[in-house]
Design an enzyme around this catalytic site. Structure first.
Site, PDB file in Angstrom:
ATOM      1  N   ALA A 258       0.870  -1.113  -0.077  1.00  0.00           N
ATOM      2  CA  ALA A 258       0.068  -0.166  -0.037  1.00  0.00           C
ATOM      3  C   ALA A 258       1.019   1.322   0.100  1.00  0.00           C
ATOM      4  CB  ALA A 258      -0.822  -0.205   1.456  1.00  0.00           C
ATOM      5  N   ASP A 284      10.053  -6.503  -3.751  1.00  0.00           N
ATOM      6  CA  ASP A 284       9.449  -6.978  -2.964  1.00  0.00           C
ATOM      7  C   ASP A 284       8.944  -8.432  -3.240  1.00  0.00           C
ATOM      8  OD1 ASP A 284       6.478  -7.694  -1.803  1.00  0.00           O
ATOM      9  OD2 ASP A 284       6.239  -5.686  -1.490  1.00  0.00           O
ATOM     10  N   ARG A 295      -6.685  -1.077  -1.792  1.00  0.00           N
ATOM     11  CA  ARG A 295      -5.865   0.205  -1.312  1.00  0.00           C
ATOM     12  C   ARG A 295      -4.305   0.063  -1.933  1.00  0.00           C
ATOM     13  NH1 ARG A 295      -5.732  -4.217   1.815  1.00  0.00           N
ATOM     14  NH2 ARG A 295      -3.694  -4.859   2.716  1.00  0.00           N
ATOM     15  N   LYS A 308       4.316  -8.344  -7.257  1.00  0.00           N
ATOM     16  CA  LYS A 308       4.085  -6.696  -6.829  1.00  0.00           C
ATOM     17  C   LYS A 308       4.791  -5.776  -7.326  1.00  0.00           C
ATOM     18  CE  LYS A 308       1.406  -7.276  -2.413  1.00  0.00           C
ATOM     19  NZ  LYS A 308       1.150  -6.975  -1.190  1.00  0.00           N
ATOM     20  N   ASP A 356       6.004  -3.961   6.289  1.00  0.00           N
ATOM     21  CA  ASP A 356       4.794  -4.377   7.155  1.00  0.00           C
ATOM     22  C   ASP A 356       5.382  -4.974   8.406  1.00  0.00           C
ATOM     23  OD1 ASP A 356       5.663  -6.871   6.268  1.00  0.00           O
ATOM     24  OD2 ASP A 356       3.563  -7.187   5.345  1.00  0.00           O
ATOM     25  N   ASN A 357       6.871  -5.165   8.779  1.00  0.00           N
ATOM     26  CA  ASN A 357       7.033  -5.760  10.063  1.00  0.00           C
ATOM     27  C   ASN A 357       8.278  -5.076  10.618  1.00  0.00           C
ATOM     28  OD1 ASN A 357       9.582  -7.536   9.491  1.00  0.00           O
ATOM     29  ND2 ASN A 357       8.472  -7.580   7.613  1.00  0.00           N
ATOM     30  N   CYS A 412      -4.178 -18.306  30.763  1.00  0.00           N
ATOM     31  CA  CYS A 412      -5.308 -18.881  31.418  1.00  0.00           C
ATOM     32  C   CYS A 412      -6.681 -18.274  30.733  1.00  0.00           C
ATOM     33  CB  CYS A 412      -5.187 -18.579  32.796  1.00  0.00           C
ATOM     34  SG  CYS A 412      -3.748 -19.326  33.723  1.00  0.00           S
TER      35      CYS A 412
END
Length: 838
Positions: A258, A284, A295, A308, A356-357, A412
Site C-alpha cells: 500500500a 518485494d 488500497r 507486486k 509491514d514488519n 489462562c
C-alpha cells in the site's frame, strides 16, 4: 455515547457516556459488565446521575436475580453544529497541526482570502517569485485584515509569510496534493458514513521549511518560470536546478504494498530518477492478492498472483515513461547481502521503507546507519499514520527508540476463561499451530536431526515431556492410515475440546462455586461455560469435523474429501469414548498461578517415551507435512477450521460468534489499511524526500509526523537528535566509527597484535574484548595458549576460523565491536570499527 442494559433479553435501562474502568472492562467499541448485585426492586439510587455512573429501572416484574447479566455499549450519534462559510470566515475555528508554527494558520486564513481577491482581480495566480505580484498580495492581505472583525483581526501581519505564499501560489506539488487529498477524502467518508469526527472547521497546512534553508535567493522569477513541461508546478516552487537534482537521484524502495504503491506514484509525479544517472530500485517478494486491491491502487483484478514489484514498476512506467525503475523480488536481509552489497548501497542517495514488519524495518535501519544513508520510514494503522525521517549525523535512528510490546491475551484466559471473540479466535489459531504444524515439524526433526532428542531433553520445565508426547501421538497412537481414521480423529478431538474439557472445568469449578471472600467464582470477566453435544445435523459441528479431518489428513499425505454425506456415514460408525471428570486435575486460574506452579516432570514416562518411539530405521521413508496458516485461500480449509473452532468455543461460553470476514481480520492479524491514510502519510514522506534531495542540514528543517484522521489529530515535531557520547575529549554518535584499513597496498594484512597496538598507539585505547557479530575474536581473559595461537594471525583468518564461515567476495569491510579501557584503566564506550579488507 449510550449504554443499554439487558436482562434476559429485555431492555432495562440506558445510561449516557462511558462507565469508568472500575465498573467495567472496555474493549474498543464494546464492553461487558457482569453485575454483582441486582435486587429485583432496584431503582436508581442516585437521583443525580454523574458522568461515570448509570442506573437501571424497576426490575420487580422479573424473576429473582441470581447473578450475571451483560451490558453492551452502543455508540450514539453526536450532533455537531458548524458555522456557515460567511460566519466562519469572520470568526474561524482552526485545527492546529504544528505548534512550532502556531501563528501560521491565522495568518494564512487572512492571506488566502486575499489570494482569492488577487485571482478575481487578475484572473490568474501570482507568478512564481514575482516581486510585484508578491507586493500586491501583501497589500490585499492588509486590506482583508483591516476589514476583519475585531475578534479575528491580526495585530501583526507576517509579511514574509504572505510573500512566500505569493511566490509558490502557482506551484503544484504532488506530495502536498497527496496529503491534502487524503485528509479531504477522509472528510468525505465521514460525511457519507457518519463515522469519526469531522475537522472543526478550518485546517491550514504548510511545509515552508522544505524551501532552501540558506540560499533562497537562488530562486528567482527566471529559475522558477514555467517551461511548458510536466514538472512546471514543481519548478515554480523549487526551481529548475532542484528538478534536475531530483531526476538524478538513486533510491531504494523496500516494499511495493500500500505505502509502496503510493510512493511509486509520487516518485513518478515528482520526476525522481527520471533523468540521466537516476535509478530507482524496488523490491518485494510478495505476489498480489485479491484483498490488496482496495488500497494498492497500482494493481488490477487481472494482476492477482503476479509479483507486486514488477507490476507496480510497470504501472508507474506508464505514468512517467522517463522513470528509470528496476524491480526485484528479493527479501531484504542477511541472505540477500550479496545482491544489496557495499557497491549497491554506496551508490544510493537514500532508502524509503514501505515494510509491514518491525524486524525488516530494523534491519534496513542498521544498513542505512552503516552506509550512512538517509532513511524515510512510515507506517499506517487504519486512520493512524506516522512518518519518521532518519538523517546521517543529525538524527537518531529508527532503532534508537522502540514501541512498547503489544498486550497479549493471558494464557489462562485463552485456555479456560475466554470472554470475547478475540480470545476464542486466538485459541483457534493456537489450535491450528498445535495440531497441524508443530507436531509435524517435531516428527520431521526427530527423523532427520540426529541431535533432536539431545536438544529436546535440554528444554526447560515440562517441555521435553510435552514434545515427546506429541511426537508419540503423531507416530503411534493417533497416526492415521485412511481418510476414515482422519474423520474419527476429528470427531474425537471435537468431543475433547467442546465437551470433555468443559465438563472437567465445571467439575473443578462448579457454577455455584464461591471464592474465599464469598464472591461467586464465575463472576467478573469469567463466563460460566456449558458443554456442547455433537449433532451431525448442526452445520457448525460438521464444518469443524470436515475441516479438521482434511487438515489432519494433509499432514500425513492422505487424500481428503469434501463429501459431507460420506463423512456423516463414517461418523455413524465412530465410537466416542465415555468421559468422566476426574478429581485432582489442576486447572490454573491465573497466569501468576501458572508461573508459580512447579510442574513436575514424570521421569518414568519420559524414559518410556524415549524407548517406545519408533526407531529411525522404521521411519526412514516416512515424513509429515507441516501446514503454514494461509488466510486468503478459501479452498484450503484453514479459515474453515478457524471459524468453526472459534465459534464452537464461543458457543461454549455464550460469546456472540463472528462471521468469516471478521474472523479472518482477527485471526489473520490483518492490519487495517485505508487509501486515505496511506495517501496522506506518503505525501508527508515525499516532503521529507525533497529536503534530503535539496541538502537540508538543520535538524529543525525536518519533521516527524503522526496523525489520526478519525479524531482528527495531526502532530509534527522535529526529529530527535542523535545521542552523543564521549571518550577522552572526542564526541561521537551512532553515525561515527573507527575506519581501519586492514590490507596494505602490498597485500599484507594486519594481524591481531597489530590491530591491538594500532588502537593503543593511535587512540590511547586498550582493547579488552573484540568481537565480530556473535564471534568473540579476542578477550583479556582468553587462555594464553589460544591467544598465542591468534596473536600473529591476520584478522580475516581469525574471523573465518572462529565464525566457521567464509568471507564473501562481495564483502569489502568487516564490522568489529570493541570494549575498551582508557589510560586510567576505566571502561569507556567507543564506536564500532569498519575494517576494510578490499
Amino acid at each position: 455515547m449510550s449504554v443499554i442494559l439487558f436482562y434476559e433479553d429485555v431492555q432495562l435501562a440506558t445510561f449516557q457516556e462511558a462507565p469508568c474502568d472500575r465498573v467495567c472492562r472496555r474493549t474498543e467499541d464494546r464492553f461487558q459488565l457482569l453485575l454483582r448485585q441486582l435486587p429485583t426492586d432496584f431503582v436508581s439510587r442516585n437521583s443525580c446521575q454523574r458522568p461515570y455512573t448509570f442506573s437501571i429501572c424497576d426490575t420487580s416484574g422479573f424473576s429473582d436475580y441470581v447473578r450475571g447479566g451483560i451490558v453492551s455499549q452502543v455508540k450514539m450519534a453526536k450532533k455537531l453544529s458548524f458555522k456557515s462559510l460567511k460566519a466562519s470566515l469572520v470568526d474561524p475555528d482552526i485545527l492546529t497541526t504544528d505548534f512550532a508554527k502556531f501563528e501560521h494558520p491565522a495568518q494564512l486564513h487572512v492571506a488566502f482570502q486575499a489570494l482569492h481577491e488577487f485571482v478575481k482581480k487578475n484572473c490568474r495566480l501570482p507568478r512564481p517569485r514575482h516581486q510585484a505580484d508578491a507586493d500586491e498580495l501583501v497589500n490585499l492581505t492588509k486590506g482583508v485584515n483591516e476589514k476583519s472583525s475585531p475578534c479575528s483581526r491580526l495585530e501583526l501581519l507576517d509579511e514574509g509569510l504572505v510573500r512566500k505564499l505569493a511566490y509558490v501560489a502557482a506551484g503544484d506539488l504532488a506530495p502536498v496534493n497527496a496529503f491534502i487529498g487524503g485528509v479531504a477524502a477522509q472528510e468525505v467518508m465521514k460525511s457519507c458514513t457518519g463515522k469519526f469526527t469531522p475537522i472543526m472547521q478550518w485546517l491550514y497546512f504548510d511545509s515552508l521549511e522544505t524551501l532552501p534553508e540558506e540560499n533562497e535567493a537562488s530562486l528567482t522569477a527566471e529559475t522558477c518560470g514555467f517551461r511548458n513541461c510536466r514538472y512546471d508546478g514543481q519548478i515554480a516552487v523549487f526551481g529548475a536546478a532542484m528538478q534536475e537534482r531530483l531526476s538524478k537521484l538513486k533510491y531504494f524502495l523496500v516494499g511495493a504494498g500500500a505505502i509502496g504503491c503510493e510512493l511509486l506514484k509520487n516518485f513518478a509525479m515528482i520526476g525522481l530518477a527520471c533523468g540521466d544517472g537516476g535509478e530507482l530500485t524496488v523490491t518485494d517478494m510478495d505476489t498480489i492478492e485479491k484483498s490488496n486491491l482496495n488500497r494498492q491502487f497500482l494493481f488490477r483484478p487481472w494482476d492477482v498472483t503476479k509479483m507486486k514489484s514488477e507490476t507496480a514498476a510497470a504501472a508507474v512506467k506508464q505514468m512517467n515513461p522517463n522513470m528509470r525503475v528496476t524491480a526485484h523480488q528479493n527479501r531484504v536481509g542477511p541472505d540477500t547481502e550479496k545482491v544489496y552489497d557495499d557497491d549497491f548501497f554506496e551508490a544510493l542517495d537514500g532508502v524509503a521503507n514501505a515494510l509491514d514488519n518491525v524486524d525488516a524495518r530494523m534491519y534496513m535501519d542498521r544498513r542505512c546507519v552503516y552506509y550512512r544513508k538517509p532513511l524515510l520510514e512510515s507506517g499506517t494503522l487504519g486512520t493512524k499514520g506516522n512518518v519518521q525521517v532518519v538523517i546521517p549525523f543529525l538524527t537518531e535512528s529508527y532503532s534508537s527508540s522502540q514501541d512498547p510490546p503489544e498486550k497479549s491475551i493471558p494464557i489462562c484466559t485463552l485456555k479456560n476463561f475466554p470472554n470475547a471473540i478475540e480470545h476464542t479466535l486466538q485459541w483457534a489459531r493456537d489450535e491450528f499451530e498445535g495440531l497441524f504444524k508443530q507436531p509435524a515439524e517435531n516428527v520431521n526433526q526427530y527423523i532427520q536431526d540426529s541431535k533432536f532428542m539431545e536438544r529436546t531433553l535440554k528444554l526447560p520445565g515440562a517441555q521435553p515431556l510435552e514434545v515427546l508426547e506429541a511426537a508419540f501421538k503423531s507416530l503411534v497412537t493417533e497416526r492415521p492410515k485412511t481418510w476414515e481414521d482422519c474423520v474419527t480423529w476429528a470427531r474425537n478431538h471435537w468431543q475433547i475440546q467442546y465437551n470433555n474439557n468443559i465438563r472437567q472445568l465445571l467439575h473443578n469449578f462448579p457454577p455455584d462455586q464461591v471464592t474465599t471472600s464469598g464472591t461467586p467464582f464465575w463472576s467478573g470477566p469469567k463466563r460460566c461455560p456449558h458443554p456442547l453435544e455433537f449433532d451431525v445435523m448442526n452445520n457448525l459441528h460438521m464444518d469443524y469435523v470436515v475441516a479438521a479431518a482434511n487438515l489432519f489428513a494433509q499432514t500425513y499425505g492422505i487424500k481428503g474429501s469434501r463429501d459431507t454425506s460420506h463423512t456423516i456415514e463414517i461418523l455413524k460408525g465412530v465410537k466416542v469414548p465415555i468421559f468422566t471428570p476426574k478429581s485432582g486435575v489442576k486447572i490454573h486460574v491465573s497466569d501468576q498461578d501458572l508461573q508459580n506452579s512447579n510442574a513436575s516432570v514424570d521421569d518414568h514416562r519420559l524414559e518410556e517415551l524415549k524407548t517406545t518411539l519408533p526407531s529411525l530405521e522404521a521411519l526412514s521413508t516416512f515424513r509429515m507435512y507441516p501446514i503454514e496458516f494461509e488466510k486468503d485461500d478459501d479452498t484450503n480449509f484453514h479459515m474453515d477450521f478457524i471459524v468453526a473452532a472459534s465459534n464452537l468455543r464461543a458457543e461454549n461460553y455464550d460469546i456472540p460468534p463472528a462471521d468469516r470476514h471478521k474472523s479472518k481480520l482477527i485471526a489473520g492479524k490483518i492490519i487495517p489499511a485505508i487509501a486515505t491514510t496511506t495517501a496522506a502519510v506518503v505525501g508527508l514522506v515525499c516532503l521529507e524526500l525533497y529536503k534530503i534531495a535539496f541538502g537540508h542540514a538543520k535538524l529543525e528543517s525536518f519533521k516527524n509526523g503522526f496523525m489520526n484522521l478519525a479524531l482528527p489529530f495531526f502532530g509534527f515535531s522535529e526529529p530527535i537528535a542523535a545521542p552523543r557520547h564521549t571518550y577522552y575529549d572526542k564526541e561521537w554518535t551512532l553515525w561515527d566509527r573507527f575506519e581501519v584499513t586492514g590490507v596494505k597496498p602490498s597485500g599484507e594484512e594486519m594481524t591481531l597484535k597489530q590491530f591491538l597496538d594500532y588502537f593503543k598507539n593511535e587512540h590511547k585505547l586498550e582493547i579488552t574484548m573484540l568481537s565480530q557479530g556473535v564471534s568473540m575474536l579476542y578477550s583479556f581473559f582468553m587462555p594464553a595458549a589460544k591467544l598465542k595461537e591468534r596473536i600473529e594471525q591476520p584478522m580475516t583468518e581469525i574471523v573465518t576460523k572462529v565464525s566457521k564461515k567464509k568471507i564473501g567476495k562481495h564483502v569489502k569491510a568487516l564490522v568489529f565491536e570493541l570494549c575498551c579501557n582508557d589510560e586510567n584503566d576505566e571502561d569507556v564506550e567507543v564506536p564500532y570499527v569498519r575494517y576494510t579488507i578490499r
